[in-house]
Write a protein that holds these residues in place. Structure first.
Motif, PDB file in Angstrom:
ATOM      1  N   SER A  57       0.826  -1.211   0.000  1.00 40.99           N
ATOM      2  CA  SER A  57       0.000   0.000   0.000  1.00 40.99           C
ATOM      3  C   SER A  57       0.859   1.259   0.000  1.00 40.99           C
ATOM      4  N   ILE A  58       0.256   2.340  -0.445  1.00 37.89           N
ATOM      5  CA  ILE A  58       0.934   3.641  -0.430  1.00 37.89           C
ATOM      6  C   ILE A  58       1.242   4.052   1.014  1.00 37.89           C
ATOM      7  N   GLU A  59       0.333   3.698   1.936  1.00 39.72           N
ATOM      8  CA  GLU A  59       0.555   4.056   3.344  1.00 39.72           C
ATOM      9  C   GLU A  59       1.825   3.380   3.873  1.00 39.72           C
ATOM     10  N   THR A  60       2.028   2.124   3.513  1.00 39.35           N
ATOM     11  CA  THR A  60       3.225   1.400   3.964  1.00 39.35           C
ATOM     12  C   THR A  60       4.486   2.028   3.374  1.00 39.35           C
ATOM     13  N   ILE A  61       4.420   2.337   2.083  1.00 39.69           N
ATOM     14  CA  ILE A  61       5.590   2.972   1.449  1.00 39.69           C
ATOM     15  C   ILE A  61       5.921   4.276   2.167  1.00 39.69           C
ATOM     16  N   LEU A  62       4.895   5.102   2.420  1.00 39.01           N
ATOM     17  CA  LEU A  62       5.142   6.409   3.053  1.00 39.01           C
ATOM     18  C   LEU A  62       5.630   6.259   4.489  1.00 39.01           C
ATOM     19  N   GLU A  63       5.142   5.230   5.189  1.00 35.99           N
ATOM     20  CA  GLU A  63       5.586   5.020   6.575  1.00 35.99           C
ATOM     21  C   GLU A  63       7.097   4.751   6.596  1.00 35.99           C
TER      22      GLU A  63
ATOM     23  N   ALA B  52      -1.215  13.597  -0.419  1.00 35.14           N
ATOM     24  CA  ALA B  52      -2.212  14.099  -1.386  1.00 35.14           C
ATOM     25  C   ALA B  52      -2.586  12.986  -2.371  1.00 35.14           C
ATOM     26  N   ILE B  53      -1.574  12.233  -2.833  1.00 32.95           N
ATOM     27  CA  ILE B  53      -1.851  11.136  -3.774  1.00 32.95           C
ATOM     28  C   ILE B  53      -2.702  10.061  -3.079  1.00 32.95           C
ATOM     29  N   ALA B  54      -2.391   9.764  -1.826  1.00 32.52           N
ATOM     30  CA  ALA B  54      -3.167   8.751  -1.090  1.00 32.52           C
ATOM     31  C   ALA B  54      -4.645   9.156  -1.004  1.00 32.52           C
ATOM     32  N   ARG B  55      -4.901  10.457  -0.897  1.00 32.80           N
ATOM     33  CA  ARG B  55      -6.302  10.956  -0.828  1.00 32.80           C
ATOM     34  C   ARG B  55      -6.896  11.154  -2.221  1.00 32.80           C
ATOM     35  N   ARG B  56      -6.095  10.928  -3.268  1.00 31.02           N
ATOM     36  CA  ARG B  56      -6.472  11.252  -4.662  1.00 31.02           C
ATOM     37  C   ARG B  56      -6.904  12.716  -4.744  1.00 31.02           C
ATOM     38  N   ASP B  57      -6.151  13.578  -4.075  1.00 26.30           N
ATOM     39  CA  ASP B  57      -6.443  15.014  -4.055  1.00 26.30           C
ATOM     40  C   ASP B  57      -5.470  15.699  -5.013  1.00 26.30           C
ATOM     41  N   PHE B  58      -5.980  16.062  -6.187  1.00 26.11           N
ATOM     42  CA  PHE B  58      -5.124  16.658  -7.216  1.00 26.11           C
ATOM     43  C   PHE B  58      -5.400  18.140  -7.412  1.00 26.11           C
ATOM     44  N   GLU B  59      -6.027  18.766  -6.419  1.00 28.35           N
ATOM     45  CA  GLU B  59      -6.314  20.198  -6.510  1.00 28.35           C
ATOM     46  C   GLU B  59      -4.989  20.971  -6.589  1.00 28.35           C
ATOM     47  N   GLU B  60      -4.999  22.005  -7.430  1.00 30.57           N
ATOM     48  CA  GLU B  60      -3.759  22.716  -7.753  1.00 30.57           C
ATOM     49  C   GLU B  60      -3.116  23.423  -6.560  1.00 30.57           C
TER      50      GLU B  60
ATOM     51  N   CYS C 154       1.292  16.577  -8.603  1.00 30.02           N
ATOM     52  CA  CYS C 154       1.222  15.162  -8.207  1.00 30.02           C
ATOM     53  C   CYS C 154       0.245  14.370  -9.083  1.00 30.02           C
ATOM     54  N   ALA C 155      -0.582  15.074  -9.903  1.00 31.34           N
ATOM     55  CA  ALA C 155      -1.493  14.370 -10.816  1.00 31.34           C
ATOM     56  C   ALA C 155      -0.722  13.630 -11.915  1.00 31.34           C
ATOM     57  N   VAL C 156       0.584  13.838 -11.993  1.00 31.15           N
ATOM     58  CA  VAL C 156       1.396  13.101 -12.968  1.00 31.15           C
ATOM     59  C   VAL C 156       1.290  11.597 -12.721  1.00 31.15           C
ATOM     60  N   ILE C 157       0.910  11.210 -11.503  1.00 28.43           N
ATOM     61  CA  ILE C 157       0.760   9.767 -11.234  1.00 28.43           C
ATOM     62  C   ILE C 157      -0.314   9.156 -12.135  1.00 28.43           C
ATOM     63  N   LYS C 158      -1.313   9.946 -12.529  1.00 32.78           N
ATOM     64  CA  LYS C 158      -2.374   9.401 -13.377  1.00 32.78           C
ATOM     65  C   LYS C 158      -1.808   8.983 -14.745  1.00 32.78           C
ATOM     66  N   THR C 159      -0.825   9.736 -15.216  1.00 31.95           N
ATOM     67  CA  THR C 159      -0.176   9.403 -16.494  1.00 31.95           C
ATOM     68  C   THR C 159       0.626   8.108 -16.362  1.00 31.95           C
TER      69      THR C 159
END
Ligand code: NA7
Length: 294
Positions: free
Chosen positions: A199-205, A223-231, A280-285
């Motif tokens: 999981s992303i949480e494990t990586i970040l921990e 922000a990526i974990a929350r899927r929050d891509f607001e500018e 961080c929305a580059v992850i979608k690409t």
């Protein structure tokens, strides 16, 4: 007596920086290409100038935070540009992220009219602009840096003089190249981790608790974990900075293989319609490249 400040460019960063100048008691006049963006600050007590020339005429110092070199060109050198309002003693604080050639050209033009400029691109993103905690990377004369320090400290908490005009912009472009590669590797890791069932949480921990850590990974990883891509900082603007960095490096005959590759990933993100989303929305690409459909 407080210096009379003019502020040009009331975008995501500039609007917040201008508000902090007003809150700290500086007499403020604002100008923005689309005039409607001046209205909220006018309601809070700022005057509005119709042109950059009028902005310069009404101010001792003009602070600029516009998108790119073309915007600085329009602001300073157009027929109604601020250069025509410059007189001896006038100061210009360039907070936009542009190339060293542009800031040097602006400084030379101001000096011909008895004024001077300091480049002072910022880091700290939207939250730093909002909270007045930006860091400035300045280039220009030490005396001009010292003179404009109270203006910078109304919008931030630290100003590091990087050298002469052009060297502040160079450091800023280096900084944005660093975050480009950091974000790229974080996003690649998250996509691989997901495929491998981590999981992303494990990586970040682990990242946070180790020598891998950086506040940047925490900020963007959460922000990526929350899927929050607001500018906070748009992909369009980071690609502008990556391109300016590659151009500067090419002029100096320095290869940048890492940044050249990463810029193409962010360019793909723009092509896919994510240009005005946070970097961080580059992850979608990268997710699409890995065959994920979400
Ligand atoms: P934004 O929110 O995209 O705001 C950009 C600002 O620049 C905004 O005020 C624009 O005016 C202005 N702009 C853009 N193009 C032009 C031209 N051609 N002429 C005049 N003004 C222009 O960016 P941020 O606030 O996030 O970032 C600003 C800078 O700080 C940038 O260099 C970043 O890399 C760092 P508009 O409202 O669209 O009329």
């Amino acid at each position: 007596m407080s210096k009379r400040i003019g502020f040009a460019g009331l975008g995501l960063m500039g609007g917040r920086m201008a508000r902090n100048l007003l809150k700290k008691g500086f007499p403020l006049t604002v100008w923005n290409r689309s005039q409607e963006r001046c209205a909220p600050l006018a309601r809070e007590g700022a005057k509005v100038a119709a042109t950059p020339r009028e902005l310069a005429e009404r101010s001792d110092v003009v602070v600029a935070c516009v998108a790119d070199p073309a915007a600085v060109e329009r602001l300073v050198f157009a027929e109604d540009g601020l250069l025509s309002g410059v007189r001896p003693g006038f100061r210009y604080l360039e907070c936009s992220t542009v190339d060293p050639g542009t800031t040097r050209r602006v400084q030379a033009a101001l000096r011909e009219r008895g004024g001077d400029a300091l480049e002072a691109p910022v880091t700290g993103s939207k939250n730093g602009a909002e909270n007045g905690t930006l860091l400035f990377m300045t280039g220009g004369e030490q005396a001009v840096h010292d003179e404009l320090l109270p203006v910078m400290m109304a919008m931030g908490t630290k100003a590091i003089r990087c050298g002469t005009m052009g060297q502040g912009s160079t450091v800023k472009l280096i900084g944005n190249s660093i975050i480009s590669l950091m974000l790229q590797t974080l996003c690649e890791g998250i996509v691989v981790g997901r495929r491998a069932g981590v999981s992303i949480e494990t990586i970040l921990e682990v990242v946070t608790a180790s020598g891998y850590s950086s506040p940047y990974f925490t900020f963007k990883g959460n922000a990526i974990a929350r899927r929050d891509f607001e500018e906070h900082f748009a992909i369009d603007l980071l690609v502008k900075d990556q391109t300016l960095m590659l151009q500067q490096a090419a002029a100096l005959k320095v290869p940048l293989p890492g940044l050249a590759a990463v810029r193409e990933v962010f360019q793909s993100a723009r092509a896919q319609g994510f240009g005005r989303e946070d970097i961080c929305a580059v992850i979608k690409t990268l997710e699409r490249a890995a065959g994920e459909t979400a």
